[in-house]
Design a protein around this motif. Structure first.
Motif, PDB file in Angstrom:
ATOM      1  N   THR A   9      68.794  32.212  58.368  1.00 37.24           N
ATOM      2  CA  THR A   9      67.380  31.853  58.434  1.00 37.24           C
ATOM      3  C   THR A   9      66.566  33.036  58.944  1.00 37.24           C
ATOM      4  O   THR A   9      66.958  33.705  59.900  1.00 37.24           O
ATOM      5  CB  THR A   9      67.169  30.644  59.372  1.00 37.24           C
ATOM      6  OG1 THR A   9      67.969  29.558  58.920  1.00 37.24           O
ATOM      7  CG2 THR A   9      65.706  30.227  59.365  1.00 37.24           C
ATOM      8  N   HIS A  28      62.626  34.094  60.193  1.00 33.34           N
ATOM      9  CA  HIS A  28      61.309  33.624  60.612  1.00 33.34           C
ATOM     10  C   HIS A  28      60.343  34.801  60.606  1.00 33.34           C
ATOM     11  O   HIS A  28      60.586  35.821  61.238  1.00 33.34           O
ATOM     12  CB  HIS A  28      61.369  33.024  62.016  1.00 33.34           C
ATOM     13  CG  HIS A  28      62.194  31.772  62.107  1.00 33.34           C
ATOM     14  ND1 HIS A  28      61.667  30.521  61.945  1.00 33.34           N
ATOM     15  CD2 HIS A  28      63.529  31.596  62.325  1.00 33.34           C
ATOM     16  CE1 HIS A  28      62.624  29.618  62.073  1.00 33.34           C
ATOM     17  NE2 HIS A  28      63.769  30.251  62.306  1.00 33.34           N
ATOM     18  N   ARG A  47      59.382  30.062  57.456  1.00 33.16           N
ATOM     19  CA  ARG A  47      60.800  29.856  57.752  1.00 33.16           C
ATOM     20  C   ARG A  47      61.545  29.931  56.426  1.00 33.16           C
ATOM     21  O   ARG A  47      61.310  29.131  55.520  1.00 33.16           O
ATOM     22  CB  ARG A  47      61.037  28.502  58.424  1.00 33.16           C
ATOM     23  CG  ARG A  47      62.510  28.221  58.735  1.00 33.16           C
ATOM     24  CD  ARG A  47      62.680  26.852  59.370  1.00 33.16           C
ATOM     25  NE  ARG A  47      64.077  26.592  59.687  1.00 33.16           N
ATOM     26  CZ  ARG A  47      64.957  26.098  58.813  1.00 33.16           C
ATOM     27  NH1 ARG A  47      64.583  25.834  57.565  1.00 33.16           N
ATOM     28  NH2 ARG A  47      66.212  25.887  59.179  1.00 33.16           N
ATOM     29  N   ASP A  93      65.125  29.822  54.652  1.00 29.43           N
ATOM     30  CA  ASP A  93      66.534  29.445  54.753  1.00 29.43           C
ATOM     31  C   ASP A  93      67.266  30.089  53.584  1.00 29.43           C
ATOM     32  O   ASP A  93      67.145  29.648  52.436  1.00 29.43           O
ATOM     33  CB  ASP A  93      66.667  27.918  54.699  1.00 29.43           C
ATOM     34  CG  ASP A  93      68.089  27.445  54.986  1.00 29.43           C
ATOM     35  OD1 ASP A  93      69.030  28.149  54.579  1.00 29.43           O
ATOM     36  OD2 ASP A  93      68.254  26.365  55.580  1.00 29.43           O
ATOM     37  N   VAL A 106      62.013  27.473  51.554  1.00 26.51           N
ATOM     38  CA  VAL A 106      60.943  28.138  52.300  1.00 26.51           C
ATOM     39  C   VAL A 106      60.003  27.071  52.832  1.00 26.51           C
ATOM     40  O   VAL A 106      59.592  26.161  52.098  1.00 26.51           O
ATOM     41  CB  VAL A 106      60.165  29.138  51.417  1.00 26.51           C
ATOM     42  CG1 VAL A 106      58.986  29.739  52.192  1.00 26.51           C
ATOM     43  CG2 VAL A 106      61.090  30.237  50.918  1.00 26.51           C
ATOM     44  N   GLU A 107      59.654  27.191  54.103  1.00 22.08           N
ATOM     45  CA  GLU A 107      58.732  26.255  54.725  1.00 22.08           C
ATOM     46  C   GLU A 107      57.641  26.998  55.465  1.00 22.08           C
ATOM     47  O   GLU A 107      57.875  28.067  56.037  1.00 22.08           O
ATOM     48  CB  GLU A 107      59.480  25.336  55.709  1.00 22.08           C
ATOM     49  CG  GLU A 107      60.514  24.451  55.053  1.00 22.08           C
ATOM     50  CD  GLU A 107      61.312  23.652  56.064  1.00 22.08           C
ATOM     51  OE1 GLU A 107      61.281  24.028  57.266  1.00 22.08           O
ATOM     52  OE2 GLU A 107      61.970  22.676  55.677  1.00 22.08           O
ATOM     53  N   ASP A 146      55.657  22.540  58.666  1.00 22.78           N
ATOM     54  CA  ASP A 146      56.491  21.416  58.214  1.00 22.78           C
ATOM     55  C   ASP A 146      56.445  21.230  56.703  1.00 22.78           C
ATOM     56  O   ASP A 146      57.096  20.322  56.178  1.00 22.78           O
ATOM     57  CB  ASP A 146      56.035  20.119  58.894  1.00 22.78           C
ATOM     58  CG  ASP A 146      56.228  20.163  60.407  1.00 22.78           C
ATOM     59  OD1 ASP A 146      57.201  20.804  60.845  1.00 22.78           O
ATOM     60  OD2 ASP A 146      55.403  19.569  61.125  1.00 22.78           O
ATOM     61  N   SER A 192      57.098  22.247  52.760  1.00 26.64           N
ATOM     62  CA  SER A 192      58.008  23.009  51.913  1.00 26.64           C
ATOM     63  C   SER A 192      57.218  23.738  50.834  1.00 26.64           C
ATOM     64  O   SER A 192      56.223  23.222  50.313  1.00 26.64           O
ATOM     65  CB  SER A 192      59.026  22.072  51.271  1.00 26.64           C
ATOM     66  OG  SER A 192      59.904  22.782  50.427  1.00 26.64           O
TER      67      SER A 192
END
Length: 224
Positions: free
Chosen positions: A127, A129, A134, A136, A142-143, A146, A148
């Motif tokens: 992951t 940041h 974020r 993954d 990808v976020e 909260d 996506s």
């Protein structure tokens, strides 16, 4: 270090011998070179860290760093007698991870080496940041906060490549080879629509900045 070695590029024989002996006494595997030359990215696959002097016979150390940064994220620790702030800033902008001036305490060098070897494991983990982003890597997700963000394979690979080194320029040729080649798109011009769509999807969370004539870099929201 998972079997990887430290590459020392230092032309001062006496100092080089001291550094090699100290690193090996601490359990590190060391490869030592005394002349400056461009590095083949493939030979860095087994290198965990490069300790690089600047004033080398053959080629200036920062020219080695500049060339390598088009191909790899291998950590570089600059070890130089040059204590000028301009040299330090230039080295860091070219992608150096740390800068030590000579003379130095061997204990400090060992601790900086250990610090450099710890950090890539975080940056290259599952992951990443960057600001509100974020990423993954394992799940290709990808976020932003909260929410996506739906990305194509190429968009995801492009973002991941930039996010692994936020603030560092990735050249167009590097991105074309490492991101587009697998999709069959092998021209640098084919990169542009992917960058454009990715910028729209990320919105204000991160900026993909164009460095004219060179390539792109990723900056988190609020960074300058």
């Amino acid at each position: 270090m998972m079997g990887k070695s430290i590459l020392l590029i230092e032309d001062d024989v006496r100092l080089g011998e001291q550094i090699v002996a100290r690193l090996r006494s601490e359990g590190f595997e060391v490869v030592w070179r005394t002349e400056g030359s461009l590095l083949d990215p493939r030979e860095l696959d087994d290198i965990a860290l490069v300790i690089l002097d600047l004033l080398l016979p053959g080629i200036y150390g920062l020219d080695i760093l500049r060339d390598v940064r088009q191909h790899t994220d291998t950590p570089f620790l600059i070890l130089s007698a040059r204590d000028d702030t301009h040299d330090k800033v230039r080295a860091l902008r070219l992608g150096a991870d740390d800068y030590m001036t000579k003379p130095f305490w061997p204990e400090e060098l060992i601790e900086r080496v250990r610090a450099r070897l710890r950090r890539p494991a975080i940056a290259w983990g599952d992951t990443i940041h960057v600001g509100a982003l974020r990423i993954d890597l394992a799940q290709h997700r990808v976020e932003i906060g909260d929410a996506s963000v739906e990305l194509t394979r190429v968009e995801f690979e492009l973002l991941a490549a930039l996010a692994r080194k936020p603030g560092v320029v990735r050249t167009r040729s590097w991105l074309t080879e490492h991101v587009l080649d697998a999709s069959g798109e092998v021209t640098e011009r084919a990169l542009d629509p992917h960058v454009s769509r990715l910028r729209k999807k990320l919105g204000a969370a991160a900026r993909i900045e164009t460095v004219w004539g060179i390539g792109y870099r990723l900056s988190a929201d609020g960074e300058r």
